[in-house]
Design a protein around this motif. Structure first.
Motif, PDB file in Angstrom:
ATOM      1  N   LEU A  15       0.807  -1.218   0.000  1.00 29.95           N
ATOM      2  CA  LEU A  15       0.000   0.000   0.000  1.00 29.95           C
ATOM      3  C   LEU A  15       0.841   1.268   0.000  1.00 29.95           C
ATOM      4  O   LEU A  15       0.449   2.271  -0.596  1.00 29.95           O
ATOM      5  CB  LEU A  15      -0.959   0.006   1.194  1.00 29.95           C
ATOM      6  CG  LEU A  15      -2.102  -0.993   1.127  1.00 29.95           C
ATOM      7  CD1 LEU A  15      -2.905  -0.962   2.422  1.00 29.95           C
ATOM      8  CD2 LEU A  15      -3.000  -0.723  -0.070  1.00 29.95           C
ATOM      9  N   SER A  16       2.002   1.242   0.652  1.00 31.77           N
ATOM     10  CA  SER A  16       2.829   2.449   0.681  1.00 31.77           C
ATOM     11  C   SER A  16       3.421   2.766  -0.687  1.00 31.77           C
ATOM     12  O   SER A  16       3.727   3.910  -0.983  1.00 31.77           O
ATOM     13  CB  SER A  16       3.928   2.342   1.738  1.00 31.77           C
ATOM     14  OG  SER A  16       4.871   1.354   1.385  1.00 31.77           O
ATOM     15  N   GLY A  19      -0.903   2.802  -3.502  1.00 33.34           N
ATOM     16  CA  GLY A  19      -2.108   3.073  -2.737  1.00 33.34           C
ATOM     17  C   GLY A  19      -3.411   2.789  -3.464  1.00 33.34           C
ATOM     18  O   GLY A  19      -4.423   2.526  -2.839  1.00 33.34           O
ATOM     19  N   ARG A  20      -3.399   2.819  -4.798  1.00 30.20           N
ATOM     20  CA  ARG A  20      -4.636   2.605  -5.553  1.00 30.20           C
ATOM     21  C   ARG A  20      -4.843   1.161  -5.982  1.00 30.20           C
ATOM     22  O   ARG A  20      -5.706   0.866  -6.792  1.00 30.20           O
ATOM     23  CB  ARG A  20      -4.637   3.484  -6.804  1.00 30.20           C
ATOM     24  CG  ARG A  20      -4.975   4.919  -6.493  1.00 30.20           C
ATOM     25  CD  ARG A  20      -5.182   5.701  -7.730  1.00 30.20           C
ATOM     26  NE  ARG A  20      -6.378   5.228  -8.433  1.00 30.20           N
ATOM     27  CZ  ARG A  20      -6.905   5.821  -9.463  1.00 30.20           C
ATOM     28  NH1 ARG A  20      -6.349   6.888  -9.943  1.00 30.20           N
ATOM     29  NH2 ARG A  20      -7.984   5.342 -10.047  1.00 30.20           N
ATOM     30  N   GLN A  41      -6.551  -4.921   6.439  1.00 29.02           N
ATOM     31  CA  GLN A  41      -6.384  -3.544   5.984  1.00 29.02           C
ATOM     32  C   GLN A  41      -7.277  -2.605   6.809  1.00 29.02           C
ATOM     33  O   GLN A  41      -6.817  -1.543   7.249  1.00 29.02           O
ATOM     34  CB  GLN A  41      -6.712  -3.424   4.498  1.00 29.02           C
ATOM     35  CG  GLN A  41      -6.460  -2.028   3.939  1.00 29.02           C
ATOM     36  CD  GLN A  41      -6.739  -1.933   2.449  1.00 29.02           C
ATOM     37  OE1 GLN A  41      -6.936  -2.937   1.764  1.00 29.02           O
ATOM     38  NE2 GLN A  41      -6.752  -0.724   1.939  1.00 29.02           N
ATOM     39  N   GLU A  45      -6.205   0.498   9.260  1.00 28.07           N
ATOM     40  CA  GLU A  45      -6.772   1.847   9.121  1.00 28.07           C
ATOM     41  C   GLU A  45      -7.370   2.316  10.448  1.00 28.07           C
ATOM     42  O   GLU A  45      -7.093   3.428  10.904  1.00 28.07           O
ATOM     43  CB  GLU A  45      -7.856   1.857   8.037  1.00 28.07           C
ATOM     44  CG  GLU A  45      -7.315   1.670   6.638  1.00 28.07           C
ATOM     45  CD  GLU A  45      -8.387   1.388   5.601  1.00 28.07           C
ATOM     46  OE1 GLU A  45      -8.051   1.397   4.418  1.00 28.07           O
ATOM     47  OE2 GLU A  45      -9.565   1.149   5.977  1.00 28.07           O
ATOM     48  N   ILE A  50      -2.397   3.051   9.203  1.00 33.55           N
ATOM     49  CA  ILE A  50      -2.590   3.661   7.881  1.00 33.55           C
ATOM     50  C   ILE A  50      -3.333   4.964   8.123  1.00 33.55           C
ATOM     51  O   ILE A  50      -4.479   4.964   8.574  1.00 33.55           O
ATOM     52  CB  ILE A  50      -3.402   2.745   6.939  1.00 33.55           C
ATOM     53  CG1 ILE A  50      -2.632   1.461   6.652  1.00 33.55           C
ATOM     54  CG2 ILE A  50      -3.723   3.489   5.643  1.00 33.55           C
ATOM     55  CD1 ILE A  50      -3.409   0.442   5.821  1.00 33.55           C
ATOM     56  N   SER A  52      -3.629   7.644   5.677  1.00 34.07           N
ATOM     57  CA  SER A  52      -4.365   8.130   4.513  1.00 34.07           C
ATOM     58  C   SER A  52      -3.797   7.497   3.255  1.00 34.07           C
ATOM     59  O   SER A  52      -2.778   6.809   3.294  1.00 34.07           O
ATOM     60  CB  SER A  52      -4.273   9.652   4.409  1.00 34.07           C
ATOM     61  OG  SER A  52      -2.941  10.044   4.130  1.00 34.07           O
ATOM     62  N   TYR A  53      -4.471   7.744   2.159  1.00 35.26           N
ATOM     63  CA  TYR A  53      -4.014   7.309   0.846  1.00 35.26           C
ATOM     64  C   TYR A  53      -3.831   8.574   0.015  1.00 35.26           C
ATOM     65  O   TYR A  53      -4.717   9.431  -0.014  1.00 35.26           O
ATOM     66  CB  TYR A  53      -5.040   6.385   0.189  1.00 35.26           C
ATOM     67  CG  TYR A  53      -5.263   5.115   0.972  1.00 35.26           C
ATOM     68  CD1 TYR A  53      -4.495   3.990   0.723  1.00 35.26           C
ATOM     69  CD2 TYR A  53      -6.218   5.043   1.976  1.00 35.26           C
ATOM     70  CE1 TYR A  53      -4.684   2.818   1.447  1.00 35.26           C
ATOM     71  CE2 TYR A  53      -6.408   3.884   2.706  1.00 35.26           C
ATOM     72  CZ  TYR A  53      -5.637   2.776   2.431  1.00 35.26           C
ATOM     73  OH  TYR A  53      -5.818   1.624   3.159  1.00 35.26           O
TER      74      TYR A  53
END
Length: 164
Positions: A15-16, A19-20, A41, A45, A50, A52-53
């Motif tokens: 994810l880092s 992110g999409r 996930q 969050e 986590i 934000s994206y």
């Protein structure tokens, strides 16, 4: 949240950097079925691991700009002065990052402006605003070498080797 395990770290690493990524693709990349992966996930969050994206923007393709790092010293080293300076950073959109430092300088600011003249106007504005800035040292970025890398998650959460 309890200490992240190896699967959580794998999710965070993917994810880092991406992110999409779809939930199905993420599950496949980390070797889990979609529902357990999605649950992990969501847990990451909810716990705040986590935050934000975000999209990484290629500023070169968008508009002319200059990135400047500023090592800043405050005139006064009271807790109130530090709080006031830190609160004032929210007033300057061009300050994209600000870190409090231990050691010689008080803060390191990352500033992005259209050009050097805009940077100097910003500094003049900060000085006139009397936010506590006593001295500043300007370092203009001539080229990016490595930016936006993911943190070394494996190294940060690695358990210490047990003694022999």
């Amino acid at each position: 949240m309890s200490h992240p395990d190896k699967r959580d770290i794998e999710i965070l690493k993917v994810l880092s950097g991406e992110g999409r990524i779809t939930k199905a693709a993420l599950a496949e990349r980390v070797g889990l079925s979609p529902t357990p992966c999605w649950n992990r996930q969501r847990k990451l969050e909810k716990s705040g691991v986590i935050e934000s994206y975000n999209a990484r923007i290629n500023l070169k393709k968008l508009a002319p700009h200059v990135t400047v790092f500023v090592a800043a010293e405050l005139a006064d080293h009271t807790a109130a002065s530090f709080r006031a300076f830190e609160a004032s950073m929210a007033d300057y959109d061009e300050v994209v990052s600000c870190w409090a430092l231990g050691g010689g300088y008080d803060y390191l600011l990352q500033i992005v402006t259209r050009d050097i003249n805009a940077y100097q106007r910003l500094i003049d504005e900060m000085l006139e605003a009397r936010i506590g800035l006593a001295r500043y040292f300007t370092y203009v970025v001539t080229k990016p070498v490595k930016t936006g890398g993911a943190p070394p998650l494996d190294l940060l959460v690695r358990k210490e080797d047990s003694p022999s």
